[in-house]
Structure formats: structure tokens, C-alpha cells
Design an enzyme around this catalytic site. Structure first.
Site, short mmCIF file in Angstrom:
data_model
loop_
_atom_site.label_atom_id
_atom_site.label_comp_id
_atom_site.label_asym_id
_atom_site.label_seq_id
_atom_site.Cartn_x
_atom_site.Cartn_y
_atom_site.Cartn_z
N GLU A 265 -16.02 -17.16 -20.91
CA GLU A 265 -14.63 -17.46 -20.58
C GLU A 265 -14.47 -18.94 -20.26
OE1 GLU A 265 -11.19 -16.49 -17.22
OE2 GLU A 265 -13.03 -15.30 -17.30
N LYS A 397 -22.40 1.83 -8.82
CA LYS A 397 -21.74 1.46 -10.07
C LYS A 397 -20.40 2.15 -10.26
CE LYS A 397 -26.27 0.62 -12.07
NZ LYS A 397 -27.29 1.00 -13.06
N ASP A 473 -28.16 -6.46 -12.27
CA ASP A 473 -27.59 -5.37 -13.07
C ASP A 473 -26.09 -5.61 -13.20
OD1 ASP A 473 -26.69 -3.04 -14.19
OD2 ASP A 473 -27.94 -1.73 -12.96
N HIS A 571 -5.45 -23.16 -19.37
CA HIS A 571 -6.07 -22.22 -20.31
C HIS A 571 -5.64 -22.51 -21.75
CE1 HIS A 571 -8.41 -19.14 -18.10
NE2 HIS A 571 -7.75 -19.63 -17.07
#
Length: 598
Positions: A265, A397, A473, A571
Site C-alpha cells: 500500500e 484469529k 502469523d 493518495h
């Protein structure tokens, strides 16, 4: 620096429309060592006859010697006095044993070593020399590779979809065909070949033929496939390139850190870097770790709810905790049980155990301890049925209120006071605008959205980028990004007090992806690589504070961009590509035309 050029391969057909891909296949095969010789290659007789002879010889001479030694014991004859026939039998026994050990034992040991380890996270603080970066042994890329035109994956797939290229080696070609036909399992290539790189190469070619699609844009060379075997990824066919940028210096608790961030990004690293600059100019940030405890919550079932409550009272009784802690702590040198919290649903009991895990993230470590606890409880409650070692009350998670309230992993709070002058000159906004925007966006807006731990601008952005760069992770970004950002005007409204509270940052500095070369280098840049021998757990705790400090820098910068109306403009300027990736590059078209003319 040792720079080696690869010799020219004259056997490549340059008239072939894909000769540049043939060169890659040839180079990959050249790098692979010759197949491991089989034990049967040196046998003069068929394998089944040879095995039968040695099996018969081994058991027959063993039986003969046992009979002879039994007779000697009965007749009081010394055992060391042997006849010629007994000596021959001993020699035959040793020879047959060596044959059987070499034929069966070595293959068994190799297959056992190659088996995936389920305790990869529970690294007991030992340093593995395979993961130490040796700068002097790195090879620079060959000049030819620097001059090559790298086509886009879209362009290449148009050329290669329907025409697989035969491999230079007949043996490799046959193996690929066996994988495609299903005669050889793809997952068994590593143990079959004994070469992880060649296994990935063969599997990659088989996948291309099975799917009819090219993987040319996916890199194969440049990754140590041995290091991921049984630890990080199964059945690899290459690796994905993610650029790593650095933000900083981040001045945190009096120390400076250059923060690695892996992201695709645009503006993310630059924005975080601006936040780091504002914090640095303000004298730095202060970060405090409030709790360090990984959790696992098995679910057990009884015939009645009454029996489930009996176990709940037993586990929550302080008199029983010391015994349970001894059972749990015996599973690892670093696992230390801290608390047990139970929740009941009818006749089902959910047991949430929290423990410290040293410098490891600790999921495997705590799971081993929980299994020890369950085995112990089965002796006390034989009517207990273990439904699962994880009952989602952990919770791993997944967004869960229990993590937001109770915490999981590292619970951290980070704060800084940004002077009015820095807010104006570096962040290009005002204290009043930031405080108002934070209240309406991060607090009120998130409340209207029913957010769970999402009272922030973009904490997940920074957490994910640091996680990928340091080998964490990525799926645990879900709970690790729980964050509430607070902004308040202080010092008579002139200065800005900003803080982020993150109750469940789940990180480790050993085990899993942290031991790969690239991720290990990023951890080394932060000064938290591996386990801390002097104070186990301090490296992972420091990494958690760095994550929180970086999140606060990102929050400061993004909120300032929104408050000043610069978000969309920045952006549009820095995060949009003007390249049309759907078109074939001119260089590739020229190359294809040249190949056709040849």
C-alpha cells in the site's frame, strides 16, 4: 563478495519461442544435485532375493548362537571360548545386521527427520546456526540477470498457457509426468528427492501443466526451501515478493528504532514515518507492557451440568492452583501458568488457561501444557469427555470480546504529548481538529458501527505490515489490531496527548517465520532477534511495544491527513500507478518479434 557467473548453456534451443524459459529450467536443474542413490543400485541380485537371504541369515545365526550359548551355560563352559563355526556365525550376524540397518534404518531415520514438527513454536531458546545471516557468503546476482527484461505475469500467461516446455533432464521430465498423472504425490517430493529446491521446481512445473497456466511471474530461486520444510509452508512452488520499507527513527522509552514494514500500500510507510517524526520532535513516546499471557481454552463435556460445575469449582479453587501449575509448567522450560478462567454452557465447560511463553508467540507451547492439564483432570474426573483442545474461548484469529476485555498475548499502552508547534509544522493541522475528529470518528463512529476493538483509524495497517516483515502469523492481525486511540488537549489546550491501548498483541521472536532469513534480518534491525538468554521473554515484549509505538505514529499521521483534508490528495499523488498492466510491454513484444523472425 563472491560473484559467480553461470556458464553459457549451449544445449538450449534459442529458436524455440520460449528459450528464455528453457534457460530458467536448465539453470534450476543444474542447481539440483543428482538423485540420491538407492540401496538396491549396488545389489547383484534382485532386491527381494537379497532381502530374503539376509533376513534368513540374521535369524538363523541368531537362533544358532542362542542355542550354543545356552549349552555352554549349562555345561559351565566360558562364553568367550568360541569354535570356528561360532565365530563364523557371529561374523554373519554382524554382517546381516549392518545390511538390515543400512537398508531399513537409515531410510526410517531420514523420513522421521523430514516429518513436519508440531512443536515448531516451542523453541527452547536455542540458536539454530542455519538462520544466522553470513554476509560474506551471499552471492550477488549475475550481470545477465540484471540485464534481462522481466515480463509481466499477464503478458507471459498469454504466451505460455497452452504449450508446456519439456524439461532438459529426462529423469525430471518423467517425475513431472508422474506427479501430473497422480502416480507420485506432490507432497512427497521433498522426502523422495532429498532436495527441497528441486522438489519445488518439479512441483511448480507439474502445477503449470495441470492448470495450463504459467507461473513465470512467481519467483522460484532466492529462497532457502530447507528452512521452511516442516515449519512454515507445505508444497511450495515459489514465493511472493512484498517490498519492505522502513519508518523512523521511532523514539520509544528513550531508545530509537528503525521499524520494518512489509506492504504493497502506497503512502503507508511514508505516513507512519511522518508520525515517527512528530513523536521524535516531541521528545519520544512512553510505552508500558501491562500483561503477557497467551491463552488456550479447551472445551470438555459431562453427562450433567452439575458435574460440569463441579470441575469449574475445582479449577477455580485457589488451593488447587499450585498443583495444576506444577503439571502445566512441567511441559516446557518457559511455560508458566498464570490464571484459569472458566465459562459454562449447560453441561459443557470452557477452560481458558493463560500462561507466559518466553520469547515465543507460544500457541504450541500453551497447547502442550493444556494437554498435560487435561490428562491430569481425567484422573480426577474420569467421566469428563474432552471435546476439543480449543473451544474458541481462547480466542485465536477471531474478533472476540474476551480478548478485548481480558487481553491475550501482550497487553500494551503507549502515549506521547505532542506540542502545538509540532502539530502545526509536522502534522499540518491543529490540536482542536485532531481531538474533535478522534471523538467523532474513532469513538462515536466506531460505536455506531458496532466495532469490537476497532476504535482506531487504521491500526491493522501497521500491525499487518510489521507482522509480515518480522515473520509473525498474519492471521493474528485480527486480535492484535484491537486498539482504542485517545486524543486529548492538555496544557491549557495547547498540546495534544495521544495514546493507543492494545490489549492483545500476539508476537514472538523465535519459532515459525521469525527464523527465515528475511524476517530474521528485520528482527535483527530492531534488536529483538531470537531469544533473550538473560531475561527470557524480553525480546518479544519489546517487539510488542515497538508495534504499539508504530501504531500510534500511524494514527497520528492518518488522523492529521484527514483533519487537514490531505488524505485523498496524497493518495492520488503517490498511491496510483499510471502503468497499464493489461498491455504487453513493448520490450516483450520486440523480443517476441525477434524470436519469430529467428
Amino acid at each position: 563478495m563472491d560473484i559467480r557467473r553461470r556458464p553459457h548453456k549451449p544445449d538450449v534451443d534459442h529458436s524455440h519461442p520460449h528459450h528464455h524459459l528453457q534457460r530458467k529450467a536448465s539453470a534450476a536443474v543444474d542447481r539440483s544435485p543428482s538423485p540420491t542413490p538407492k540401496a538396491s543400485d549396488a545389489l547383484p541380485l534382485p532386491l527381494y532375493l537379497t532381502n530374503g537371504i539376509f533376513f534368513t541369515l540374521f535369524f538363523s545365526v541368531a537362533y544358532y548362537l542362542l542355542i550354543r550359548w545356552r549349552d555352554k551355560i549349562r555345561n559351565s563352559t566360558p562364553l568367550h571360548v568360541v569354535t570356528f563355526s561360532e565365530l563364523a556365525a557371529i561374523v554373519s550376524l554382524i554382517a546381516s545386521f549392518i545390511y538390515l540397518l543400512g537398508f531399513f534404518g537409515i531410510d526410517f531415520v531420514q523420513s522421521f527427520i523430514a516429518r513436519a514438527s508440531h512443536d515448531a513454536w516451542d523453541v527452547e531458546g536455542e540458536s539454530d546456526p542455519r538462520f544466522i545471516i553470513d554476509e560474506d557468503r551471499r552471492h550477488a546476482p549475475c550481470q545477465a540477470s540484471l540485464d534481462c527484461v522481466v515480463p509481466t505475469p499477464t503478458a507471459v500467461s498469454k504466451v505460455m498457457d497452452l504449450h508446456p516446455i519439456p524439461l532438459p533432464s529426462e529423469e525430471d521430465e518423467q517425475l513431472v509426468q508422474k506427479v501430473v498423472s497422480g502416480e507420485v504425490s506432490s507432497y512427497s517430493l521433498e522426502s523422495r528427492l532429498g532436495d527441497c529446491y528441486k522438489a519445488a521446481f518439479i512441483r511448480r512445473e507439474a502445477v503449470q501443466r495441470l492448470t495450463g497456466r504459467s507461473l513465470s511471474g512467481l519467483p522460484l530461486e532466492g529462497l532457502d526451501y530447507e528452512s521452511i520444510l516442516g515449519q512454515c509452508c507445505e508444497m511450495p512452488v515459489g514465493y511472493v515478493q512484498i517490498p519492505v520499507g522502513v519508518a523512523g527513527p521511532l523514539l520509544l522509552n528513550g531508545c530509537e528504532y528503525t521499524v520494518p514494514m512489509a506492504t504493497t500500500e502506497g503512502c503507508l510507510v511514508a505516513s507512519t514515518n511522518r508520525g515517527c517524526k512528530a513523536i521524535y520532535a516531541s521528545g519520544g513516546a512512553t510505552c508500558v507492557l501491562m500483561r503477557d499471557a497467551m491463552t488456550r481454552a479447551p472445551v470438555v463435556r459431562f453427562a450433567t451440568a452439575k458435574r460440569a460445575t463441579d470441575l469449574k469449582f475445582f479449577l477455580e479453587d485457589p488451593l488447587n492452583f499450585e498443583t495444576l501449575a506444577m503439571v502445566f509448567n512441567g511441559s516446557s522450560r518457559f511455560a508458566r501458568l498464570q490464571t484459569i478462567k472458566c465459562s459454562i454452557a449447560g453441561k459443557n465447560l470452557y477452560i481458558r488457561l493463560s500462561c507466559s511463553t518466553g520469547d515465543a508467540m507460544g500457541m504450541n507451547m500453551v497447547s502442550k501444557g493444556v494437554q498435560k492439564i487435561l490428562d491430569f483432570l481425567l484422573n480426577e474426573f474420569p467421566d469428563m469427555e474432552v471435546v476439543g483442545i480449543s473451544g474458541n474461548f481462547c480466542s485465536d484469529k477471531k474478533p472476540a470480546a474476551v480478548n478485548w476485555i481480558e487481553g491475550r498475548g501482550k497487553s500494551v499502552v503507549c502515549e506521547a504529548t505532542i506540542p502545538e508547534e509540532v502539530v502545526k509544522k509536522v502534522l499540518k493541522t491543529t490540536v482542536t481538529s485532531l481531538v474533535e475528529l478522534n471523538m467523532l470518528k474513532n469513538l462515536t463512529g466506531s460505536a455506531l458501527a458496532g466495532a469490537l476493538g476497532g476504535f482506531n483509524a487504521h491500526a491493522a495497517n501497521i500491525v499487518s505490515a510489521i507482522f509480515i516483515a518480522t515473520g509473525q502469523d498474519p492471521a493474528q492481525n485480527v486480535e492484535s489490531s484491537h486498539c482504542i486511540t485517545m486524543m486529548e488537549a492538555v496544557n491549557d489546550g495547547k498540546d495534544l496527548h495521544v495514546s493507543v491501548t492494545m490489549p492483545s498483541i500476539e508476537v514472538g521472536t523465535i519459532g515459525g517465520g521469525t527464523q527465515l532469513a528475511s524476517q530474521s534480518a528485520c528482527l535483527n534491525m530492531l534488536g529483538v532477534k531470537g531469544a533473550c538468554r538473560e531475561s527470557p521473554g524480553s525480546n518479544s515484549r519489546l517487539l510488542a511495544t515497538i508495534v504499539a509505538g508504530s501504531v500510534m505514529a500511524g494514527e497520528l499521521s492518518l488522523m492529521s491527513a484527514i483533519a487537514s483534508g490531505q488524505l485523498v490528495k496524497s493518495h492520488m499523488k503517490y498511491n496510483r500507478s499510471s502503468k497499464d498492466v493489461t498491455e504487453v510491454p513493448d520490450e516483450l513484444l520486440t523480443q517476441m518479434e525477434c524470436e519469430k523472425s529467428v
